[in-house]
Enzyme design. Structure first.
Site, PDB file in Angstrom:
ATOM      1  N   HIS A 117       5.337  25.580  49.349  1.00 43.09           N
ATOM      2  CA  HIS A 117       4.214  26.526  49.390  1.00 43.09           C
ATOM      3  C   HIS A 117       3.084  26.126  48.452  1.00 43.09           C
ATOM      4  CE1 HIS A 117       6.947  29.957  51.131  1.00 43.09           C
ATOM      5  NE2 HIS A 117       6.650  29.029  52.024  1.00 43.09           N
ATOM      6  N   CYS A 125      -9.417  20.315  48.124  1.00 41.19           N
ATOM      7  CA  CYS A 125     -10.721  20.364  48.789  1.00 41.19           C
ATOM      8  C   CYS A 125     -10.485  20.500  50.289  1.00 41.19           C
ATOM      9  CB  CYS A 125     -11.526  19.097  48.496  1.00 41.19           C
ATOM     10  SG  CYS A 125     -13.066  19.063  49.442  1.00 41.19           S
ATOM     11  N   CYS A 144     -16.057  19.872  44.815  1.00 36.21           N
ATOM     12  CA  CYS A 144     -15.003  18.849  44.806  1.00 36.21           C
ATOM     13  C   CYS A 144     -15.478  17.590  44.075  1.00 36.21           C
ATOM     14  CB  CYS A 144     -14.634  18.514  46.249  1.00 36.21           C
ATOM     15  SG  CYS A 144     -13.543  17.091  46.365  1.00 36.21           S
ATOM     16  N   SER A 185      14.502  35.989  48.881  1.00 39.30           N
ATOM     17  CA  SER A 185      14.872  37.169  49.671  1.00 39.30           C
ATOM     18  C   SER A 185      15.151  36.828  51.131  1.00 39.30           C
ATOM     19  CB  SER A 185      13.744  38.207  49.599  1.00 39.30           C
ATOM     20  OG  SER A 185      12.549  37.648  50.102  1.00 39.30           O
ATOM     21  N   ASN A 209      22.130  34.684  44.218  1.00 39.15           N
ATOM     22  CA  ASN A 209      21.028  35.649  44.185  1.00 39.15           C
ATOM     23  C   ASN A 209      21.457  36.891  43.408  1.00 39.15           C
ATOM     24  OD1 ASN A 209      18.303  35.699  45.236  1.00 39.15           O
ATOM     25  ND2 ASN A 209      18.875  37.491  46.450  1.00 39.15           N
ATOM     26  N   LEU A 210      20.463  37.614  42.946  1.00 38.96           N
ATOM     27  CA  LEU A 210      20.753  38.831  42.191  1.00 38.96           C
ATOM     28  C   LEU A 210      21.454  39.865  43.058  1.00 38.96           C
ATOM     29  CD1 LEU A 210      20.253  40.005  39.362  1.00 38.96           C
ATOM     30  CD2 LEU A 210      18.089  40.933  40.205  1.00 38.96           C
ATOM     31  N   GLU A 211      21.051  39.919  44.307  1.00 38.95           N
ATOM     32  CA  GLU A 211      21.620  40.909  45.231  1.00 38.95           C
ATOM     33  C   GLU A 211      21.688  40.277  46.615  1.00 38.95           C
ATOM     34  OE1 GLU A 211      18.577  43.775  44.622  1.00 38.95           O
ATOM     35  OE2 GLU A 211      17.096  42.567  45.673  1.00 38.95           O
ATOM     36  N   ALA A 227      20.200  34.553  37.893  1.00 35.43           N
ATOM     37  CA  ALA A 227      20.158  33.094  38.070  1.00 35.43           C
ATOM     38  C   ALA A 227      20.490  32.361  36.777  1.00 35.43           C
ATOM     39  CB  ALA A 227      18.772  32.683  38.572  1.00 35.43           C
TER      40      ALA A 227
END
Ligand code: OAD
Length: 241
Positions: A117, A125, A144, A185, A209-211, A227
Site C-alpha cells: 500500500h 510524481c 517534482c 482485519s 491477531n488480537l482477536e 503482537a
C-alpha cells in the site's frame, strides 16, 4: 482444505497490517478510535478525493507522516527482523508483505519487505512516475524535482488504485510453504484474499491477531493475543524447531 502446520517449513510469506504497529502507538483503521472513525475514506483516500480537494488529502498524509516520525518498532517488528536475518538457505525464502505505510519493519532491520500500500515517507510524481524519499509536509511541497511538472503526491495506494508488487506477491504465494497473517482485519482486498489463495493451494496458514478477524475461518490456526507477545513466541518456535 486443512493443511499440516507441523510439516517442515520452507518458503514463508508473512502479511502484516496495522495491528503489528498498534503497540508502537500508530493508529489502526477499524478498531475503536481508528483512523476511519475520524476520517471518511471517500474524503482522504481515493484519487477522486485528491482531485477534488488535494490540500485536505495532503494534510491527512502529512499528519500520518509526522505521526510515525517519533514511533519505534516494537517486539513484533524486531522478531520478524530476526527471522528475516536468520531464515536463509535452500527453499528457505521469506517475504514480508506489509499493508502498512510506516517504516517500522525496516527500522527494526528487516530487508525483505514489500509495501503493497506504499510508504508514507515517499512522495510520487503522478506525471513522470518518479519517487522521492520524503520526510516533510507535502501540502506546500515543491513541484517534482525530476520533471518539474506536478506537485508531488503521497506514494501510497488509494482505494481504487492497484496495490504495488502484486506480481512478486503472487509469485511468492505460489511457492510458499507457509502463509502467516499478522495484525490485519482481513477487510481490504486483495490482501484479504491471500489466505484463501494459500489455503486453496494447500499451503498451511496461520493467523496472529488480537482477536478473530473477518478471514479467521480460512486459517488452519488462529493465535490470539498482542503482537508484541505472540509474534516473538512464534518466531522463536520456528527458529528453535
Ligand atoms: P485494521 O485497522 O483494519 O485492522 C487491524 C487489526 O489488527 C484488527 O484485526 C485488530 O484486532 C488487530 N490488532 C490491533 N491491535 C493489535 C495488537 N496489539 N496485536 C495484534 N493485533 C492487533 O488494519 P488493516 O487490516 O491493516 O489501506 O487495514 C488494511 C488496510 O485498510 C490498510 O492498509 C488501509 C486500510 O484502509 C489503505 O489505506 C489502502
Amino acid at each position: 482444505m486443512a493443511s499440516d502446520l507441523n510439516r517442515p517449513v520452507g518458503n514463508i510469506v508473512i502479511l502484516t497490517g496495522a495491528g503489528i504497529s498498534a503497540e508502537s502507538g500508530i493508529d489502526t483503521f477499524r478498531n475503536g478510535g481508528g483512523l476511519w472513525e475520524k476520517h471518511r475514506v471517500e474524503d482522504v483516500a481515493t484519487p477522486q478525493a485528491f482531485r477534488r480537494d488535494p490540500d485536505l488529502v495532503q494534510r491527512f498524509y502529512d499528519m500520518r507522516r509526522s505521526a510515525i516520525a517519533d514511533k519505534q518498532p516494537n517486539a513484533a517488528h524486531h522478531a520478524l527482523a530476526k527471522l528475516d536475518r536468520e531464515w536463509h538457505g535452500e527453499r528457505r525464502d521469506l517475504l514480508i508483505v506489509t499493508q502498512n505505510v510506516d517504516d517500522l519493519h525496516e527500522r527494526a532491520g528487516a530487508k525483505r519487505v514489500l509495501h503493497m500500500h506504499g510508504e508514507a515517507l515517499s512522495a510520487l510524481c503522478s506525471s513522470c512516475g518518479s519517487r522521492h524519499p520524503w520526510r516533510d509536509d507535502l501540502q506546500h511541497g515543491p513541484a517534482c524535482p525530476s520533471c518539474g511538472e506536478q506537485r508531488l503526491r503521497p506514494d501510497v495506494v488509494w482505494f481504487g488504485e492497484m496495490p504495488y508488487g502484486m506480481d512478486r506477491i503472487e509469485a511468492a504465494l505460489r511457492k510458499a510453504d507457509l502463509f502467516v497473517s499478522i495484525g490485519t482485519s482481513g477487510a481490504v482486498y486483495p490482501a484479504a484474499g491471500f489466505v484463501a489463495q494459500a489455503a486453496q493451494a494447500g499451503v498451511p496458514t496461520l493467523e496472529l491477531n488480537l482477536e478473530r478477524s473477518e478471514g479467521s475461518d480460512w486459517f488452519d490456526e488462529s493465535r490470539l493475543g498482542a503482537a508484541s507477545r505472540i509474534v516473538p513466541e512464534w518466531v522463536e518456535e520456528l527458529l528453535g524447531g
